[in-house]
Write a protein that holds these residues in place. Structure first.
Motif, PDB file in Angstrom:
ATOM      1  N   MET A   1       0.846  -1.196   0.000  1.00  0.00           N
ATOM      2  CA  MET A   1       0.000   0.000   0.000  1.00  0.00           C
ATOM      3  C   MET A   1       0.879   1.242   0.000  1.00  0.00           C
ATOM      4  SD  MET A   1      -3.481   0.546   2.129  1.00  0.00           S
ATOM      5  CE  MET A   1      -3.124  -1.014   2.894  1.00  0.00           C
TER       6      MET A   1
ATOM      7  N   LEU B   1      -6.922  -3.600  -2.185  1.00  0.00           N
ATOM      8  CA  LEU B   1      -7.691  -4.001  -1.009  1.00  0.00           C
ATOM      9  C   LEU B   1      -8.787  -5.006  -1.387  1.00  0.00           C
ATOM     10  CD1 LEU B   1      -8.113  -0.577   0.819  1.00  0.00           C
ATOM     11  CD2 LEU B   1      -6.647  -2.496   1.482  1.00  0.00           C
ATOM     12  N   GLY B   2      -9.130  -5.032  -2.669  1.00  0.00           N
ATOM     13  CA  GLY B   2     -10.198  -5.927  -3.095  1.00  0.00           C
ATOM     14  C   GLY B   2     -11.558  -5.470  -2.599  1.00  0.00           C
ATOM     15  N   VAL B   3     -11.701  -4.166  -2.395  1.00  0.00           N
ATOM     16  CA  VAL B   3     -12.954  -3.621  -1.880  1.00  0.00           C
ATOM     17  C   VAL B   3     -13.304  -2.361  -2.665  1.00  0.00           C
ATOM     18  CG1 VAL B   3     -14.174  -3.040   0.218  1.00  0.00           C
ATOM     19  CG2 VAL B   3     -11.913  -4.059   0.364  1.00  0.00           C
ATOM     20  N   GLN B   4     -14.588  -2.124  -2.822  1.00  0.00           N
ATOM     21  CA  GLN B   4     -14.996  -0.855  -3.403  1.00  0.00           C
ATOM     22  C   GLN B   4     -15.114   0.162  -2.288  1.00  0.00           C
ATOM     23  OE1 GLN B   4     -18.512  -1.127  -5.837  1.00  0.00           O
ATOM     24  NE2 GLN B   4     -18.625   1.099  -6.035  1.00  0.00           N
TER      25      GLN B   4
ATOM     26  N   THR C   1     -18.678   3.952   0.357  1.00  0.00           N
ATOM     27  CA  THR C   1     -19.369   2.736   0.768  1.00  0.00           C
ATOM     28  C   THR C   1     -19.196   2.612   2.277  1.00  0.00           C
ATOM     29  OG1 THR C   1     -17.374   1.417   0.556  1.00  0.00           O
ATOM     30  CG2 THR C   1     -18.773   1.582  -1.374  1.00  0.00           C
TER      31      THR C   1
ATOM     32  N   ILE D   1     -17.752   0.253   3.967  1.00  0.00           N
ATOM     33  CA  ILE D   1     -16.363  -0.088   4.278  1.00  0.00           C
ATOM     34  C   ILE D   1     -15.446   1.100   3.959  1.00  0.00           C
ATOM     35  CG2 ILE D   1     -16.085  -1.179   2.016  1.00  0.00           C
ATOM     36  CD1 ILE D   1     -14.320  -2.155   5.258  1.00  0.00           C
TER      37      ILE D   1
ATOM     38  N   ILE E   1     -12.631   2.725   6.374  1.00  0.00           N
ATOM     39  CA  ILE E   1     -11.235   2.855   5.951  1.00  0.00           C
ATOM     40  C   ILE E   1     -10.818   4.317   5.924  1.00  0.00           C
ATOM     41  CG2 ILE E   1      -9.711   2.515   3.952  1.00  0.00           C
ATOM     42  CD1 ILE E   1     -10.889  -0.244   3.637  1.00  0.00           C
TER      43      ILE E   1
ATOM     44  N   LEU F   1       5.360   5.445   2.494  1.00  0.00           N
ATOM     45  CA  LEU F   1       5.248   4.282   3.383  1.00  0.00           C
ATOM     46  C   LEU F   1       6.470   3.382   3.276  1.00  0.00           C
ATOM     47  CD1 LEU F   1       1.680   2.777   3.480  1.00  0.00           C
ATOM     48  CD2 LEU F   1       2.947   3.982   5.227  1.00  0.00           C
TER      49      LEU F   1
ATOM     50  N   ARG G   1       8.580   1.891   6.295  1.00  0.00           N
ATOM     51  CA  ARG G   1       8.695   0.446   6.510  1.00  0.00           C
ATOM     52  C   ARG G   1      10.163   0.058   6.663  1.00  0.00           C
ATOM     53  NH1 ARG G   1       3.552  -1.490   4.525  1.00  0.00           N
ATOM     54  NH2 ARG G   1       3.572  -0.411   2.531  1.00  0.00           N
TER      55      ARG G   1
ATOM     56  N   ILE H   1      -6.462  -1.521   8.167  1.00  0.00           N
ATOM     57  CA  ILE H   1      -7.188  -1.269   6.919  1.00  0.00           C
ATOM     58  C   ILE H   1      -7.297  -2.558   6.102  1.00  0.00           C
ATOM     59  CG2 ILE H   1      -6.963  -0.164   4.649  1.00  0.00           C
ATOM     60  CD1 ILE H   1      -6.089   2.350   6.021  1.00  0.00           C
ATOM     61  N   LYS H   2      -6.192  -3.290   6.030  1.00  0.00           N
ATOM     62  CA  LYS H   2      -6.228  -4.531   5.252  1.00  0.00           C
ATOM     63  C   LYS H   2      -7.228  -5.519   5.845  1.00  0.00           C
ATOM     64  CE  LYS H   2      -1.594  -4.271   3.305  1.00  0.00           C
ATOM     65  NZ  LYS H   2      -0.186  -4.602   3.545  1.00  0.00           N
TER      66      LYS H   2
ATOM     67  N   LEU I   1      -9.882  -4.757   7.696  1.00  0.00           N
ATOM     68  CA  LEU I   1     -11.215  -4.230   7.407  1.00  0.00           C
ATOM     69  C   LEU I   1     -11.638  -4.651   6.009  1.00  0.00           C
ATOM     70  CD1 LEU I   1     -11.095  -0.553   8.756  1.00  0.00           C
ATOM     71  CD2 LEU I   1     -12.658  -2.366   9.460  1.00  0.00           C
ATOM     72  N   ALA I   2     -10.719  -4.481   5.067  1.00  0.00           N
ATOM     73  CA  ALA I   2     -11.037  -4.802   3.673  1.00  0.00           C
ATOM     74  C   ALA I   2     -11.346  -6.287   3.518  1.00  0.00           C
ATOM     75  CB  ALA I   2      -9.876  -4.395   2.771  1.00  0.00           C
TER      76      ALA I   2
ATOM     77  N   SER J   1     -14.630  -7.208   5.109  1.00  0.00           N
ATOM     78  CA  SER J   1     -15.793  -6.573   4.494  1.00  0.00           C
ATOM     79  C   SER J   1     -16.203  -7.283   3.231  1.00  0.00           C
ATOM     80  CB  SER J   1     -15.470  -5.138   4.155  1.00  0.00           C
ATOM     81  OG  SER J   1     -14.774  -5.103   2.926  1.00  0.00           O
ATOM     82  N   ASN J   2     -15.272  -8.075   2.695  1.00  0.00           N
ATOM     83  CA  ASN J   2     -15.581  -8.678   1.414  1.00  0.00           C
ATOM     84  C   ASN J   2     -16.825  -9.541   1.485  1.00  0.00           C
ATOM     85  OD1 ASN J   2     -14.034  -7.642  -0.577  1.00  0.00           O
ATOM     86  ND2 ASN J   2     -12.245  -8.864  -0.025  1.00  0.00           N
TER      87      ASN J   2
ATOM     88  N   ARG K   1     -22.626  -7.891   6.789  1.00  0.00           N
ATOM     89  CA  ARG K   1     -22.565  -6.477   7.130  1.00  0.00           C
ATOM     90  C   ARG K   1     -23.972  -5.875   7.156  1.00  0.00           C
ATOM     91  NH1 ARG K   1     -18.605  -2.907   6.344  1.00  0.00           N
ATOM     92  NH2 ARG K   1     -17.091  -3.850   7.728  1.00  0.00           N
TER      93      ARG K   1
ATOM     94  N   SER L   1     -22.442  -0.883  -4.028  1.00  0.00           N
ATOM     95  CA  SER L   1     -21.429  -1.926  -3.829  1.00  0.00           C
ATOM     96  C   SER L   1     -22.064  -3.186  -3.235  1.00  0.00           C
ATOM     97  CB  SER L   1     -20.338  -1.408  -2.912  1.00  0.00           C
ATOM     98  OG  SER L   1     -20.890  -1.059  -1.661  1.00  0.00           O
TER      99      SER L   1
END
Lengths: 292, 292
Positions: free
Chosen positions: A1, A43-46, A58, A60, A64, B3, B7, B78-79, B81-82, B85-86, B91, B275
């Motif tokens: 990220m 992230l694989g999320v919208q 959204t 999520i 985020i 980042l 890191r 965040i990761k 959460l993502a 959430s999938n 939800r 979404s």
DNA sequence: ATTGATCATAGTTAAAAACTATTGATATCA
DNA sequence: TGATATCAATAGTTTTTAACTATGATCAAT
């Protein structure tokens, strides 16, 4: 990220508009769009619902965005830390000194620094030389006042002054009337010394061995003050460095050496790699002035 | 700021060794060194004291490492959460329905969803159509059960069922014995309707105007239940949608229409950009089964 | 003096992200 | 209803960033 993506996302989250968000980020709208798309992809999320009418977060995305805000705030914190830290003169400065020096020089250093560098957070440590060197290596202290020589290439030093040695004898001693004395004259004397581990013991011992002076081997003082008291009480004689002499002291006579005057060289020592060189040099300068 | 640099810095802060840190970051040592140098340059602070013997954090480096750790943890959050959430089926899902439908269909939807999608956090909202549309546009709700047509290109819909209208008359009414009735027969009747704002009022009103049926204009019911009670008490007649009929009800007779049967079309409506399309389609399917 | 470890630097290649221009989809207005 | 405006996405290109390898510098240990 990527921070960039997060920054752009948060801008859109606040503006609800890609174009305006891009403006606020000083980039073109496609650049911003692409970054956000990549973020969503990774992230694989919208995160955002887009339509040409309005942009929405959204569920999520909302969550985020909150995390993202925390991250960007923490980045600001780092920047502030860095800015404020640039003034090393308002931060901690950990200075060590070995015992036969510490008691005699640190009080005046503290006073001087409080006056000249009032914001400096001075932290003092009195330890024997070996401990100081080890703490210096490990970074536990920033600098140390040590007797030369110090032979470690990772260190640098700045010589502050030479501390001459005096012969200390009881007032009642046969040498007490002398104004000066030649080391060679001490052939048949025996000196009292400090206990092991004190650099001053090593220095005095070296001197004795070089000059053929005897050592009172039964007795080892734990401090210069003990040694001084022993002299005062008439138990024996010793060598005392100049800095440890008292003015107008009764019961004890300090006799300077003639011809060859033994001394120890006191220096400020620090790691080459230290980030506090400026402060160290400044404190060195102040200390030099003190002993002038 | 970046980042990547953070890191790498934290890796060195942990390993106290550039080479090992680089390995942990899966990059070459020079890449890592350069990033950290740039970070220091940007912050204008030295974060690390380097020597070929050991790597140490400066005082400010320690502080910034703590902040950096917080940032990287938040990235992990965040990761997570993502990832979590999938599964949109675990939800929130906010569903709206208009009043003359809600009371009759939502209870069974809730039951069905609790059984079929037990993890779905179903949140229901009963509002008049206009309010629902507005909340749908703004994203306050994810979907709504609405009567067709809905003409907004930003929405999509899925038709669920047709809800036929019945003539509701008191048991004592002259038509109460009829098995069927033709709309044309209502020429000289006056129907009681709901108050303004109800889509069912609009639909019934349209019907009356089209077919030349009278409307009881003095009286406007606040709900279908009021209307039903008015009919029972013999005050007048009205139209009631099938879904609102009760089984084996006394005091009131529901007469189906002959020839042309008026009805309303109920559909699930959502934003094209939503979404949660998967959840929406699933709930639609369940709802269709319910009314089969 | 030589070797080995460690971080920095140089030069080059590869990847990432920027930009401009354009498309496509809607919404608004005449 | 057709023209226009808005807005995000996409395409293609250039610029910037960051990776890599190879080498240098420093210093401790042998």
């Amino acid at each position: 990220m990527n921070l960039r993506g997060l920054r752009y996302f948060l801008a859109v989250a606040k503006e609800k508009h890609f174009g305006r968000a891009a403006e606020k980020c000083f980039v073109s709208q496609p650049s911003l769009s692409t970054q956000i798309k990549n973020l969503e992809l990774e992230l694989g999320v919208q995160l955002l619902e887009r339509s040409n009418k309005k942009v929405m977060l959204t569920e999520i995305g909302e969550e985020i965005a909150v995390s993202t805000q925390r991250i960007l705030s923490e980045i600001d914190t780092i920047k502030e830390l860095a800015e404020n830290s640039n003034d090393a003169f308002s931060r901690k400065f950990k200075l060590g000194a070995f015992p036969t020096l510490a008691a005699y020089i640190l009080p005046s250093i503290v006073t001087k620094i409080q006056k000249e560098l009032p914001k400096l957070n001075l932290i003092l440590l009195e330890e024997k030389t070996e401990i100081l060197l080890q703490k210096l290596r490990s970074g536990e202290i920033d600098a140390a006042l040590l007797a030369m020589p110090v032979n470690e290439s990772q260190f640098q030093h700045d010589i502050l002054f030479n501390d001459e040695f005096y012969l200390a004898v009881p007032e009642t001693h046969k040498l007490s009337h002398r104004k000066k004395i030649d080391i060679a004259e001490l052939d048949d004397e025996k000196l009292m010394l400090l206990e092991d581990g004190h650099c001053f013991r090593e220095q005095a011992l070296d001197l004795c061995q070089r000059e053929g002076i005897g050592v009172e081997d039964e007795f080892r003082a734990t401090s210069l003050e003990t040694l001084r008291l022993m002299v005062k009480s008439g138990t024996g004689i010793t060598i005392i460095p100049n800095i440890a002499r008292h003015q107008n002291e009764t019961g004890i006579t300090y006799i300077p050496f003639d011809k060859i005057c033994p001394y120890r060289t006191i220096a400020m020592v620090w790691r080459k790699s230290s980030s506090k060189k400026k402060v160290i040099r400044h404190v060195s300068k102040l200390t030099k002035k003190l002993v002038e």
